[in-house]
Motif scaffolding. Sequence first.
Motif, PDB file in Angstrom:
ATOM      1  N   ASN A 185     -13.800 -32.844   7.094  1.00  0.00           N
ATOM      2  CA  ASN A 185     -14.002 -33.209   8.485  1.00  0.00           C
ATOM      3  C   ASN A 185     -13.433 -32.133   9.410  1.00  0.00           C
ATOM      4  N   SER A 186     -13.639 -32.321  10.689  1.00  0.00           N
ATOM      5  CA  SER A 186     -13.074 -31.406  11.679  1.00  0.00           C
ATOM      6  C   SER A 186     -11.554 -31.464  11.612  1.00  0.00           C
ATOM      7  N   PRO A 187     -10.854 -30.374  11.924  1.00  0.00           N
ATOM      8  CA  PRO A 187      -9.388 -30.380  11.867  1.00  0.00           C
ATOM      9  C   PRO A 187      -8.790 -31.400  12.826  1.00  0.00           C
ATOM     10  N   LEU A 188      -7.637 -31.903  12.458  1.00  0.00           N
ATOM     11  CA  LEU A 188      -6.879 -32.788  13.333  1.00  0.00           C
ATOM     12  C   LEU A 188      -5.988 -31.930  14.216  1.00  0.00           C
ATOM     13  N   ALA A 189      -6.122 -32.044  15.527  1.00  0.00           N
ATOM     14  CA  ALA A 189      -5.307 -31.273  16.467  1.00  0.00           C
ATOM     15  C   ALA A 189      -4.610 -32.238  17.415  1.00  0.00           C
ATOM     16  N   VAL A 190      -3.286 -32.289  17.347  1.00  0.00           N
ATOM     17  CA  VAL A 190      -2.483 -33.161  18.200  1.00  0.00           C
ATOM     18  C   VAL A 190      -1.703 -32.283  19.176  1.00  0.00           C
ATOM     19  N   ARG A 191      -1.784 -32.593  20.442  1.00  0.00           N
ATOM     20  CA  ARG A 191      -1.038 -31.851  21.446  1.00  0.00           C
ATOM     21  C   ARG A 191       0.064 -32.722  22.010  1.00  0.00           C
ATOM     22  N   MET A 192       1.185 -32.101  22.305  1.00  0.00           N
ATOM     23  CA  MET A 192       2.297 -32.900  22.820  1.00  0.00           C
ATOM     24  C   MET A 192       3.188 -32.081  23.728  1.00  0.00           C
ATOM     25  N   PHE A 193       3.640 -32.753  24.802  1.00  0.00           N
ATOM     26  CA  PHE A 193       4.679 -32.208  25.652  1.00  0.00           C
ATOM     27  C   PHE A 193       6.027 -32.512  25.020  1.00  0.00           C
ATOM     28  N   GLU A 194       7.000 -31.670  25.319  1.00  0.00           N
ATOM     29  CA  GLU A 194       8.374 -31.905  24.879  1.00  0.00           C
ATOM     30  C   GLU A 194       9.313 -31.818  26.074  1.00  0.00           C
ATOM     31  N   ALA A 195      10.360 -32.611  26.034  1.00  0.00           N
ATOM     32  CA  ALA A 195      11.311 -32.673  27.144  1.00  0.00           C
ATOM     33  C   ALA A 195      12.735 -32.653  26.613  1.00  0.00           C
ATOM     34  N   SER A 196      13.032 -31.651  25.781  1.00  0.00           N
ATOM     35  CA  SER A 196      14.361 -31.588  25.174  1.00  0.00           C
ATOM     36  C   SER A 196      15.450 -31.395  26.220  1.00  0.00           C
ATOM     37  N   GLY A 197      15.116 -30.780  27.355  1.00  0.00           N
ATOM     38  CA  GLY A 197      16.122 -30.572  28.390  1.00  0.00           C
ATOM     39  C   GLY A 197      16.617 -31.860  29.000  1.00  0.00           C
ATOM     40  N   SER A 198      15.741 -32.868  29.132  1.00  0.00           N
ATOM     41  CA  SER A 198      16.131 -34.133  29.755  1.00  0.00           C
ATOM     42  C   SER A 198      16.314 -35.268  28.759  1.00  0.00           C
ATOM     43  N   LEU A 199      15.679 -35.184  27.596  1.00  0.00           N
ATOM     44  CA  LEU A 199      15.767 -36.268  26.613  1.00  0.00           C
ATOM     45  C   LEU A 199      16.549 -35.893  25.363  1.00  0.00           C
ATOM     46  N   GLY A 200      17.036 -34.658  25.280  1.00  0.00           N
ATOM     47  CA  GLY A 200      17.849 -34.264  24.138  1.00  0.00           C
ATOM     48  C   GLY A 200      17.053 -34.257  22.845  1.00  0.00           C
ATOM     49  N   ILE A 201      17.650 -34.786  21.777  1.00  0.00           N
ATOM     50  CA  ILE A 201      17.007 -34.731  20.465  1.00  0.00           C
ATOM     51  C   ILE A 201      15.717 -35.536  20.419  1.00  0.00           C
ATOM     52  N   ALA A 202      15.568 -36.523  21.300  1.00  0.00           N
ATOM     53  CA  ALA A 202      14.323 -37.303  21.329  1.00  0.00           C
ATOM     54  C   ALA A 202      13.199 -36.544  22.013  1.00  0.00           C
ATOM     55  N   GLY A 203      13.529 -35.444  22.686  1.00  0.00           N
ATOM     56  CA  GLY A 203      12.540 -34.737  23.473  1.00  0.00           C
ATOM     57  C   GLY A 203      11.886 -33.578  22.779  1.00  0.00           C
ATOM     58  N   LYS A 204      11.987 -33.503  21.457  1.00  0.00           N
ATOM     59  CA  LYS A 204      11.363 -32.401  20.727  1.00  0.00           C
ATOM     60  C   LYS A 204      10.738 -32.915  19.437  1.00  0.00           C
ATOM     61  N   LEU A 205       9.793 -32.137  18.920  1.00  0.00           N
ATOM     62  CA  LEU A 205       9.193 -32.454  17.634  1.00  0.00           C
ATOM     63  C   LEU A 205      10.107 -31.969  16.519  1.00  0.00           C
ATOM     64  N   TRP A 206      10.399 -32.845  15.571  1.00  0.00           N
ATOM     65  CA  TRP A 206      11.206 -32.481  14.415  1.00  0.00           C
ATOM     66  C   TRP A 206      10.291 -32.258  13.210  1.00  0.00           C
ATOM     67  N   ASP A 207      10.768 -31.449  12.273  1.00  0.00           N
ATOM     68  CA  ASP A 207       9.925 -31.029  11.155  1.00  0.00           C
ATOM     69  C   ASP A 207       9.386 -32.200  10.339  1.00  0.00           C
ATOM     70  N   GLY A 208      10.195 -33.243  10.179  1.00  0.00           N
ATOM     71  CA  GLY A 208       9.763 -34.360   9.349  1.00  0.00           C
ATOM     72  C   GLY A 208       8.481 -35.006   9.842  1.00  0.00           C
ATOM     73  N   GLY A 209       8.327 -35.127  11.160  1.00  0.00           N
ATOM     74  CA  GLY A 209       7.118 -35.718  11.704  1.00  0.00           C
ATOM     75  C   GLY A 209       5.890 -34.895  11.394  1.00  0.00           C
TER      76      GLY A 209
END
Length: 312
Positions: A84-108
């Motif tokens: 099938n066509s590739p899966l492409a997910v786009r995401m904003f990150e807000a590590s400056g205001s949300l800390g560790i919750a504001g970034k993509l981690w490798d496990g995900g």
Amino acid sequence: IAGSCDATRVEFSEHGRLTTTVKLDIPTSQQRKLLQLRLSTDQPDIVPVLTLPFNVGPSSQPFYADFGVQFTCCRELRFSVGENSPLAVRMFEASGSLGIAGKLWDGGAVLLKYLASQPHDQRASFRAVELGAGTGALGIGCCGLGFGHVVITDLEEVLCQIRANVALNERIGLLRNGQATVADCTWGRTGPDGAFDLILFADCVYDPDFYGDLLSALLGLAKRSQSARVLWAHRHRNPEDYRFFQQMHEHFSSRLIQGVGPRFLVPEPDEQVVALAVAFGADPERVAEAVSGPVRDSADVSVYESVLRSAD
């Protein structure tokens, strides 16, 4: 638009990341147009992730300004999905205001890549929930894979970021085959209603103070459906994380489905810790090597599947 990169000077870090700089000369006439950069690789065991810092000018009013959070960068995750066509997910990150919750981690990223590689004829009927979602990339990606309904959860203060990323991926048509719901979830206290086929979490086992709350949330969700499966990805960062594995082992039957298995950061593991690593799929012949030595981060992300034991 002209760009250049000296690819001969990039090096992988000890955690498998590389960083380089691309200089772009953008004419004034082109500055209001959309700029898209993509990163790809022909190595199947490497996940290409591109991080783009960006600044929004004072005259701009992008759609995500209404979500009440200052984003610092944007990423695209791209995976092959069979023929099938590739899966492409786009995401904003807000590590400056949300800390560790504001970034993509490798496990995900690793868990999403694993799911993308699996044949799922029944995807449209799947109901999944993601705990500790952060950016929401994993849950959003599951919708892109055709999961019928995904509930993406985190603490109330993180939901603005998830809602923005859901809206972003709706705009590019990724969610046309699946429904994404964003919900508040405080482990062990509040959570989504209903039964789920899949319970997902990635890189959530980092603070020993919350091991019990996370386990309580998992038990509460798993008990609602006899067929519920827990899929989770983990990279060892805390010497105490073996305690969470102990708690999981008491209530769930688990198997390693990707990676090398536990590499507990315990300097002098006893027999129980070694046996625990083996129970979660570590190679018996290498387990002593895997769990001994100086306390340091493991370079691996492993993926596990867990199902509730019948006694529970």
